[in-house]
Write a protein that holds these residues in place. Structure first.
Motif, short mmCIF file in Angstrom:
data_model
loop_
_atom_site.label_atom_id
_atom_site.label_comp_id
_atom_site.label_asym_id
_atom_site.label_seq_id
_atom_site.Cartn_x
_atom_site.Cartn_y
_atom_site.Cartn_z
N THR A 38 0.80 -1.15 -0.12
CA THR A 38 0.00 0.30 -0.05
C THR A 38 0.84 1.24 -0.05
OG1 THR A 38 -0.18 -0.11 2.31
CG2 THR A 38 -2.06 -1.07 1.06
N GLY A 39 2.13 1.07 -0.38
CA GLY A 39 3.10 2.38 -0.50
C GLY A 39 2.63 3.32 -1.21
N PRO A 40 2.06 3.09 -2.49
CA PRO A 40 1.93 4.16 -3.10
C PRO A 40 0.57 5.04 -2.87
CG PRO A 40 2.03 2.11 -4.78
CD PRO A 40 2.21 1.83 -3.08
N LEU A 41 -0.32 4.15 -2.10
CA LEU A 41 -1.22 4.90 -1.33
C LEU A 41 -0.91 5.71 -0.40
CD1 LEU A 41 -4.54 5.29 -1.40
CD2 LEU A 41 -4.61 3.41 0.29
N LYS A 54 -3.85 -2.61 4.08
CA LYS A 54 -3.12 -3.80 3.93
C LYS A 54 -3.33 -4.95 4.56
CE LYS A 54 1.87 -5.05 4.63
NZ LYS A 54 2.52 -5.45 3.56
N PRO A 55 -3.55 -5.14 6.09
CA PRO A 55 -4.21 -6.33 6.61
C PRO A 55 -5.60 -6.71 6.32
CG PRO A 55 -4.27 -4.57 8.37
CD PRO A 55 -3.57 -3.89 6.99
N MET A 56 -6.43 -5.70 5.96
CA MET A 56 -7.68 -6.03 5.51
C MET A 56 -7.59 -6.68 4.10
SD MET A 56 -9.69 -2.48 6.17
CE MET A 56 -11.14 -2.87 5.13
N THR A 75 -0.51 -4.36 -5.38
CA THR A 75 -0.14 -3.02 -5.12
C THR A 75 -1.41 -2.11 -5.24
OG1 THR A 75 1.91 -3.28 -6.31
CG2 THR A 75 1.30 -1.09 -5.91
N VAL A 76 -1.73 -1.43 -4.04
CA VAL A 76 -2.94 -0.64 -4.12
C VAL A 76 -2.57 0.93 -4.25
CG1 VAL A 76 -4.60 0.27 -2.56
CG2 VAL A 76 -4.03 -1.85 -2.34
N SER A 77 -3.04 1.39 -5.27
CA SER A 77 -2.51 2.73 -5.71
C SER A 77 -3.36 3.85 -5.55
CB SER A 77 -2.02 2.72 -7.33
OG SER A 77 -3.19 2.19 -7.87
N GLY A 78 -4.70 3.65 -5.39
CA GLY A 78 -5.56 4.83 -5.24
C GLY A 78 -6.70 4.50 -4.41
N LEU A 79 -7.12 5.34 -3.40
CA LEU A 79 -8.41 5.33 -3.15
C LEU A 79 -9.38 6.48 -3.05
CD1 LEU A 79 -10.53 3.90 -0.96
CD2 LEU A 79 -9.33 4.77 0.87
#
Length: 155
Positions: A38-41, A54-56, A75-79
């Motif tokens: 989740t670093g990009p987020l 991340k843990p979810m 890789t999570v990049s946007g919310l």
């Protein structure tokens, strides 16, 4: 009449020729390790939310894990949560969670790459006036994103 039918069938065949999802499924790949980044987020100023997601997402994807196999890197990049005060979003938009799932083989070779974007109406998670509405919106997006990842990797 016959000419019109022939043209319509030809047109439909041409339009569907590029569609790869009809009647096809992705063969399942054994997944030994799941990594969520989740670093990009966090780099976009959402570090607290990134630490929460991340843990979810790891929990949601845990059912894909087997004894050994490929590595699933997500890789999570946007919310993006739109302004919401009941009835309709103030910006007339939807909540979105963007990620990318990459399957990496045991030899380090990339097997597949799947960009995933979960899009949900802000009203999906219930009453806007409850104090935990944003948390429920994030929970719903993470669950939806994990569901699309499972579908993409054939799990």
């Amino acid at each position: 009449m016959l000419v019109r039918r022939t043209i319509l069938i030809g047109l439909a065949t041409t339009m569907l020729a590029g569609c790869q999802t009809i009647g096809q499924t992705t063969p399942p790949v054994a997944i030994g390790t799941i990594r969520v980044d989740t670093g990009p987020l966090a780099a976009k100023g959402q570090s607290a939310t990134a630490a929460q997601i991340k843990p979810m997402l790891e929990r949601e994807l845990a059912s894909l894990r087997s004894a050994r196999g490929a590595t699933l890197q997500v890789t999570v990049s946007g919310l993006y949560l739109t302004s919401y005060a009941g009835g309709a979003a103030a910006t007339l938009g939807n909540d979105t969670l963007e990620s990318e799932a990459v399957l990496v083989g045991p030899d380090g070779r990339e097997l597949a790459r799947y960009p995933i974007m979960s899009i949900m109406a802000p009203s999906f998670s219930g009453a806007w006036y409850l104090p935990d509405i944003n948390q429920r919106r994030i929970d719903a997006l993470v669950a939806n994103n994990a569901q699309w990842i499972r579908r993409a990797v054939g799990g």
